[in-house]
Design a protein around this motif. Structure first.
Motif, PDB file in Angstrom:
ATOM      1  N   ALA A 133       1.100  -2.056   3.535  1.00 47.37           N
ATOM      2  CA  ALA A 133       1.881  -0.814   3.654  1.00 47.37           C
ATOM      3  C   ALA A 133       0.926   0.354   3.853  1.00 47.37           C
ATOM      4  N   ASP A 135       0.852   4.519   3.488  1.00 50.41           N
ATOM      5  CA  ASP A 135       1.540   5.661   2.875  1.00 50.41           C
ATOM      6  C   ASP A 135       2.921   5.275   2.364  1.00 50.41           C
ATOM      7  N   GLY A 136       2.985   4.102   1.744  1.00 47.60           N
ATOM      8  CA  GLY A 136       4.220   3.657   1.105  1.00 47.60           C
ATOM      9  C   GLY A 136       5.244   3.032   2.027  1.00 47.60           C
ATOM     10  N   GLN A 137       4.941   2.921   3.326  1.00 50.67           N
ATOM     11  CA  GLN A 137       5.874   2.339   4.286  1.00 50.67           C
ATOM     12  C   GLN A 137       5.341   0.998   4.791  1.00 50.67           C
ATOM     13  N   ASP A 138       6.258   0.038   5.001  1.00 53.61           N
ATOM     14  CA  ASP A 138       5.859  -1.278   5.511  1.00 53.61           C
ATOM     15  C   ASP A 138       5.037  -1.114   6.784  1.00 53.61           C
ATOM     16  N   ASP A 153       5.177  -1.296  12.189  1.00 51.92           N
ATOM     17  CA  ASP A 153       4.860   0.113  12.402  1.00 51.92           C
ATOM     18  C   ASP A 153       4.170   0.190  13.772  1.00 51.92           C
TER      19      ASP A 153
END
Length: 306
Positions: A133, A135-138, A153
Motif C-alpha cells: 500500500a 499512503d494507505g491505499q492499495d 494503482d
C-alpha cells in the motif's frame, strides 16, 4: 520483499500431523520518505499468529527477537536475518522513491507498506498473501495462481514491469509463498507451538445503565482472553437478541477484550443472559445480570437452553 527472497533448504523431516492451527507467519514492513526525528526510515516486524516475535529497523540495522522468543536459543540465525532485512530495506525504499517520482510527490511525507505471509492448518499450507500500500491505499498485490503482480494503482504498472523484468523473480515469489514460508513457519513452530497454543479463558463482567426516560442497557465485557476468537451474544428466554458488538481489541498485555450490548425496556425484569464461547472454556458460558447487581456465571447445563 521485492527480489530478495531466501532459498531456505527443506530441513524438516516428516512432521507428525496434529489437528492444530491455524498458525501464521506474517511480515509487516513500513517505509517513510520523511520520518520524524528519532523515527526509523524503515521498520519490519515479524508475527507468529498475532504475536510479534522480532523487530528490525533502519536505525539499529539489527533483528531483535521479542517476548518469549528473546529467550529461545537456536530458533534463528539472527545475524543472517539482519542481513536479509537490510537488503529488503534497501529495495523497499527504492520502490518508495520510484512511486514518489512517478507522482512527483517530493513534498510532504509518504508511506509505503508491505505485508506478506503464509498459514498452516493441520500442518499443511492453507493460504498465503503478498500485498503493498502507498499512503494507505492499495498499491500492488501478488496473485500466486497466475502467477503475476497485479497493479492496483497507476504507478504500480511501472513497479510490476520492474519486478517482472527478471522472469525468474515471479516464480521465486510463488515458491516463497507456497514452499519457503510454510517451511520456515514449521521450523519456528518447533520452538513456539506451546506459546501459540496457550488458551486463556475470558473474565466476564456485566454492567447495567438506565438513563432517565430511556431503555435499560446491559453491557457484557469479556477480557484477558487468548486467542482472540470469541463469540458473545445476549439471550432472553432461549432466544438470541439483536445486540451491538464492540469487536475484539488487544488488551495491552498479550490478551484481548470484547463487549456486547443489548437495549431492553427499563421496566423489564426478565432474566437476560450473556452467552460466551471461547476455546479457553471447557464449555460455553452464560452469565446473568440480577437485581442485586451481581453477575451470576453458570454453565449451559445450569441455565436455560441457549
Amino acid at each position: 520483499m521485492v527480489p530478495v527472497l531466501l532459498s531456505l533448504p527443506l530441513l524438516l523431516g516428516p512432521a507428525v500431523l496434529q489437528e492444530t492451527g491455524p498458525y501464521s507467519l506474517v511480515f509487516l514492513y513500513t517505509g517513510l520518505s520523511r520520518p520524524s526525528k528519532g523515527i526509523p526510515r524503515f521498520q519490519a516486524t515479524a508475527f507468529l499468529n498475532d504475536q510479534a516475535f522480532f523487530h528490525y529497523n533502519s536505525n539499529s540495522g539489527k533483528v531483535e527477537p521479542v517476548g518469549p522468543w528473546s529467550q529461545i536459543e537456536g530458533m534463528e540465525d539472527w545475524e543472517k536475518e539482519s542481513q536479509l532485512q537490510k537488503a529488503r530495506e534497501e529495495i523497499f525504499l527504492v520502490t518508495l522513491k520510484d512511486i514518489m517520482d512517478y507522482y512527483k510527490d517530493s513534498a510532504g511525507s509518504h508511506t509505503f507498506q508491505g505485508m506478506f505471509g503464509c498459514e498452516l492448518l493441520n500442518n499443511r499450507s492453507s493460504g498465503a498473501f503478498w500485498r503493498y500500500a502507498y499512503d494507505g491505499q492499495d498499491f500492488i498485490e501478488f496473485n500466486k495462481e497466475i502467477p503475476a503482480w497485479i497493479p492496483l494503482d497507476p504507478a504500480a504498472v511501472n513497479t510490476k514491469q520492474k519486478w517482472e523484468a527478471e522472469k525468474a523473480y515471479t516464480q521465486r515469489a510463488k515458491a516463497y509463498l507456497e514452499e519457503e514460508c510454510p517451511t520456515m513457519l514449521k521450523r519456528y513452530l518447533n520452538y513456539s507451538r506451546s506459546h501459540l497454543d496457550q488458551k486463556d479463558p475470558p473474565t466476564v463482567t456485566i454492567t447495567s445503565h438506565t438513563a432517565p426516560g430511556r431503555n435499560r442497557i446491559f453491557k457484557c465485557l469479556a477480557y484477558d482472553f487468548y486467542p482472540q476468537g470469541i463469540s458473545l451474544h445476549w439471550n432472553q428466554a432461549g432466544k438470541m437478541l439483536t445486540s451491538k458488538s464492540g469487536g475484539v481489541f488487544p488488551n495491552g498485555n498479550g490478551t484481548y477484550l470484547s463487549w456486547v450490548e443489548v437495549e431492553v425496556p427499563a421496566q423489564d425484569r426478565d432474566p437476560y443472559f450473556c452467552h460466551i464461547e471461547h476455546s479457553g472454556l471447557s464449555q460455553s458460558l452464560s452469565v446473568q445480570w440480577d437485581e442485586t447487581r451481581k453477575a451470576k456465571a453458570e454453565s449451559n447445563m445450569a441455565t436455560q437452553p441457549q
